[in-house]
Design a protein around this motif. Structure first.
Motif, PDB file in Angstrom:
ATOM      1  N   THR A  33      19.126   5.691   4.826  1.00 35.54           N
ATOM      2  CA  THR A  33      17.972   4.631   4.554  1.00 35.54           C
ATOM      3  C   THR A  33      17.811   3.884   5.864  1.00 35.54           C
ATOM      4  N   ARG A  34      18.755   3.527   6.811  1.00 35.22           N
ATOM      5  CA  ARG A  34      18.472   3.031   8.087  1.00 35.22           C
ATOM      6  C   ARG A  34      17.720   3.908   9.078  1.00 35.22           C
ATOM      7  N   LEU A  35      17.778   5.393   8.867  1.00 29.53           N
ATOM      8  CA  LEU A  35      17.312   6.174   9.962  1.00 29.53           C
ATOM      9  C   LEU A  35      15.689   6.185   9.474  1.00 29.53           C
ATOM     10  N   TYR A  36      15.802   6.059   7.933  1.00 27.41           N
ATOM     11  CA  TYR A  36      14.193   6.327   7.503  1.00 27.41           C
ATOM     12  C   TYR A  36      13.400   5.013   7.785  1.00 27.41           C
ATOM     13  N   GLU A  37      14.060   3.671   7.953  1.00 26.82           N
ATOM     14  CA  GLU A  37      13.407   2.596   8.497  1.00 26.82           C
ATOM     15  C   GLU A  37      13.017   2.737   9.788  1.00 26.82           C
ATOM     16  N   LEU A  38      13.866   3.139  10.540  1.00 30.07           N
ATOM     17  CA  LEU A  38      13.393   3.258  11.966  1.00 30.07           C
ATOM     18  C   LEU A  38      12.504   4.188  12.314  1.00 30.07           C
ATOM     19  N   GLU A  39      12.271   5.037  11.439  1.00 28.57           N
ATOM     20  CA  GLU A  39      10.849   6.092  11.438  1.00 28.57           C
ATOM     21  C   GLU A  39       9.577   5.279  11.084  1.00 28.57           C
ATOM     22  N   ARG A  40       9.878   4.658  10.042  1.00 28.42           N
ATOM     23  CA  ARG A  40       8.863   3.879   9.444  1.00 28.42           C
ATOM     24  C   ARG A  40       8.394   2.765  10.511  1.00 28.42           C
ATOM     25  N   GLU A  41       9.302   2.346  11.069  1.00 30.15           N
ATOM     26  CA  GLU A  41       8.746   1.078  12.097  1.00 30.15           C
ATOM     27  C   GLU A  41       8.190   1.883  13.483  1.00 30.15           C
ATOM     28  N   ARG A  42       8.558   3.051  13.648  1.00 27.04           N
ATOM     29  CA  ARG A  42       7.884   3.794  14.774  1.00 27.04           C
ATOM     30  C   ARG A  42       6.474   4.143  14.277  1.00 27.04           C
ATOM     31  N   LEU A  43       6.330   4.743  13.209  1.00 27.11           N
ATOM     32  CA  LEU A  43       4.952   4.926  12.623  1.00 27.11           C
ATOM     33  C   LEU A  43       3.942   4.040  12.672  1.00 27.11           C
ATOM     34  N   ALA A  44       4.646   2.632  12.038  1.00 28.15           N
ATOM     35  CA  ALA A  44       3.765   1.573  11.974  1.00 28.15           C
ATOM     36  C   ALA A  44       3.250   0.966  13.171  1.00 28.15           C
ATOM     37  N   SER A  45       4.144   1.065  14.342  1.00 25.29           N
ATOM     38  CA  SER A  45       3.989   0.717  15.533  1.00 25.29           C
ATOM     39  C   SER A  45       2.732   1.364  16.192  1.00 25.29           C
ATOM     40  N   GLU A  46       2.869   2.607  15.900  1.00 27.14           N
ATOM     41  CA  GLU A  46       1.840   3.414  16.427  1.00 27.14           C
ATOM     42  C   GLU A  46       0.664   3.442  15.666  1.00 27.14           C
ATOM     43  N   ARG A  47       0.538   3.201  14.582  1.00 26.94           N
ATOM     44  CA  ARG A  47      -0.485   2.617  13.789  1.00 26.94           C
ATOM     45  C   ARG A  47      -1.442   1.565  14.119  1.00 26.94           C
ATOM     46  N   SER A  48      -0.550   0.338  14.172  1.00 28.58           N
ATOM     47  CA  SER A  48      -1.238  -0.874  14.215  1.00 28.58           C
ATOM     48  C   SER A  48      -1.138  -1.584  15.685  1.00 28.58           C
ATOM     49  N   GLY A  49      -0.106  -1.039  16.481  1.00 20.86           N
ATOM     50  CA  GLY A  49       0.094  -1.768  17.824  1.00 20.86           C
ATOM     51  C   GLY A  49       0.880  -2.956  17.518  1.00 20.86           C
ATOM     52  N   ALA A  50       0.391  -3.959  18.167  1.00 21.94           N
ATOM     53  CA  ALA A  50       0.973  -5.330  18.124  1.00 21.94           C
ATOM     54  C   ALA A  50       0.794  -6.167  16.984  1.00 21.94           C
ATOM     55  N   ARG A  51      -0.061  -5.734  16.082  1.00 21.84           N
ATOM     56  CA  ARG A  51      -0.401  -6.770  14.921  1.00 21.84           C
ATOM     57  C   ARG A  51       0.583  -7.039  14.172  1.00 21.84           C
ATOM     58  N   LYS A  52       0.979  -8.186  13.857  1.00 16.59           N
ATOM     59  CA  LYS A  52       1.850  -8.766  13.031  1.00 16.59           C
ATOM     60  C   LYS A  52       1.426  -9.211  11.816  1.00 16.59           C
ATOM     61  N   SER A  53       1.917  -9.079  10.755  1.00 14.99           N
ATOM     62  CA  SER A  53       1.643  -9.519   9.312  1.00 14.99           C
ATOM     63  C   SER A  53       1.809 -10.996   9.337  1.00 14.99           C
ATOM     64  N   MET A  54       0.953 -11.695   8.452  1.00  9.64           N
ATOM     65  CA  MET A  54       1.103 -13.238   8.357  1.00  9.64           C
ATOM     66  C   MET A  54       2.226 -13.543   7.589  1.00  9.64           C
ATOM     67  N   VAL A  55       2.766 -12.645   6.660  1.00 14.81           N
ATOM     68  CA  VAL A  55       3.815 -12.933   5.822  1.00 14.81           C
ATOM     69  C   VAL A  55       5.099 -12.237   6.609  1.00 14.81           C
ATOM     70  N   GLY A  56       5.013 -11.911   7.953  1.00 17.88           N
ATOM     71  CA  GLY A  56       6.155 -11.427   8.626  1.00 17.88           C
ATOM     72  C   GLY A  56       6.267  -9.953   8.906  1.00 17.88           C
ATOM     73  N   SER A  57       7.019  -9.871   9.932  1.00 17.73           N
ATOM     74  CA  SER A  57       7.058  -8.222  10.295  1.00 17.73           C
ATOM     75  C   SER A  57       8.065  -7.635   9.851  1.00 17.73           C
ATOM     76  N   GLY A  58       9.280  -8.446   9.148  1.00 14.16           N
ATOM     77  CA  GLY A  58      10.202  -7.783   8.602  1.00 14.16           C
ATOM     78  C   GLY A  58      11.482  -8.048   9.632  1.00 14.16           C
ATOM     79  N   ASP A  59      11.100  -8.756  10.615  1.00 13.55           N
ATOM     80  CA  ASP A  59      12.078  -8.990  11.664  1.00 13.55           C
ATOM     81  C   ASP A  59      13.060  -9.990  11.259  1.00 13.55           C
ATOM     82  N   ARG A  60      14.560  -9.206  11.070  1.00 15.70           N
ATOM     83  CA  ARG A  60      15.610  -9.967  10.625  1.00 15.70           C
ATOM     84  C   ARG A  60      16.024 -11.381  11.172  1.00 15.70           C
TER      85      ARG A  60
END
Length: 357
Positions: free
Chosen positions: A275-302
């Motif tokens: 699950t943690r490796l899957y999340e790392l891959e999701r974060e990498r792909l999301a970063s590639e797709r959206s650059g620095a865009r950050k959602s109004m309801v949060g980036s999921g940053d802990r």
């Protein structure tokens, strides 16, 4: 609001009809039938929304024509119906736009819920326990199943750290906005002077990975086996059953010792690691797709403070959307629909705005 073109609507409905015809023939190989039926299941609600828009637009054109008729009574009736049509059409256009938004492929997955006590010592651990209870109660209301993966308890009660798996329909879609720092303001039971203390706990919600999502090679894994320590049942210290997995390429470490069986501890540790490796891959792909865009309801940053639970005032405030609800006891009992619904709606509104910009 983005207006979906008639050509786009026609294409959606045509593809739905094509898939329906393909399934009706009975000539498809089993693997092809599975793929076609999966696409149909995903497209059908979109096509239904598109059909509703098409019919209302056709009705609007007809009513507009009637409103230009020479008969005053007919014009008045058409004008009244056209007003009702405009309201219905606006709602249908909005529903179609939402249906066409890119879906998070993880939304329907189960989720790994991780809660860790932060600043505040024993009070933070007690608050972590309150959060676990809140999410467990909410899961019960949704008909989901919660399974404890691991837990490290505090001497005063509550949890220093707890990890649970939450399984059911649409779990991640509803819980994904819970990641971040949750703050509590209350008078601790150990406080004799009645002073309000502020404590915090960190929540992380990760979509659970399946074996087909993440391949973990044996050569990338270091496995350490040792004797369990701490609370965990009368037999927990009698065998070398605790497992520590280290994923060498990323440095991720997972420790599991809550089960008596070494085999069960390894299975649960692998579940967490995937699950943690899957999340790392999701974060990498999301970063590639959206650059620095950050959602109004949060980036999921802990590390992001997202919500405050104020006991003296009986309120819960979500800082991302400036929503305050004076229903703290009910929310802690799992009545979270209003809060989560507002977060989902804010996310949808922001993504629709991004499409229009």
């Amino acid at each position: 609001m983005t207006r979906i073109s008639p050509d786009k609507i026609a294409a959606i409905e045509a593809r739905r009809d094509e898939l329906q015809a393909m399934m009706a023939t009975g000539d498809l190989p089993s693997d092809k039938f599975v793929a076609v039926s999966k696409e149909y299941a995903e497209l059908e609600p979109v096509a239904a929304a598109a059909g509703a828009v098409r019919r209302l637009r056709e009705e609007a054109a007809s009513l507009a024509e009637m409103s230009r008729d020479g008969d005053p009574e007919l014009r008045a009736m058409a004008a009244e119906e056209l007003h009702e049509n405009e309201q219905a059409l606006a709602e249908a256009e909005h529903a179609l736009a939402l249906a066409l938004l890119p879906r998070d492929v993880a939304d329907e997955r189960a989720a790994m819920l991780e809660i860790r006590a932060g600043t505040g010592g024993d009070e933070a651990a007690l608050f972590a326990g309150d959060l676990l209870r809140m999410y467990t109660r909410y899961a019960e209301r949704q008909g989901w199943k919660v399974e404890m993966i691991s837990a490290s308890t505090s001497e005063a009660g509550g949890y220093k750290e707890v990890v649970a798996s939450v399984a059911g329909k649409g779990v991640f879609a509803k819980l994904k906005f819970e990641s971040g720092v949750h703050r509590v303001q209350r008078v601790p039971v150990t406080e004799s002077g009645g002073r309000i203390h502020t404590s915090a706990a960190t929540v992380a919600v990760l979509p659970e990975a399946e074996e087909v999502d993440i391949e973990i090679r044996n050569e990338d894994l270091r496995v350490d086996i040792y004797r369990s320590s701490g609370a965990g049942g009368q037999h927990v210290n009698t065998t070398d059953s605790a497992i520590r997995l280290t994923h060498l390429p990323t440095g991720l470490v997972v420790i599991q010792q809550d089960q008596r069986s070494q085999h069960k501890n390894r299975d649960k540790a692998m579940q967490v690691l995937r699950t943690r490796l899957y999340e790392l891959e999701r974060e990498r792909l999301a970063s590639e797709r959206s650059g620095a865009r950050k959602s109004m309801v949060g980036s999921g940053d802990r590390s992001e403070r997202i919500r405050t639970y104020n006991f003296p005032q009986g309120r819960v405030t979500d800082h991302r959307i400036n929503l305050t609800l004076h229903r703290l006891p009910e929310i802690l009992e799992g009545e979270m629909d209003e809060m989560i619904g507002a977060l989902v709606a804010e996310d949808e509104a922001e993504r629709l705005a991004a499409l229009e910009s």
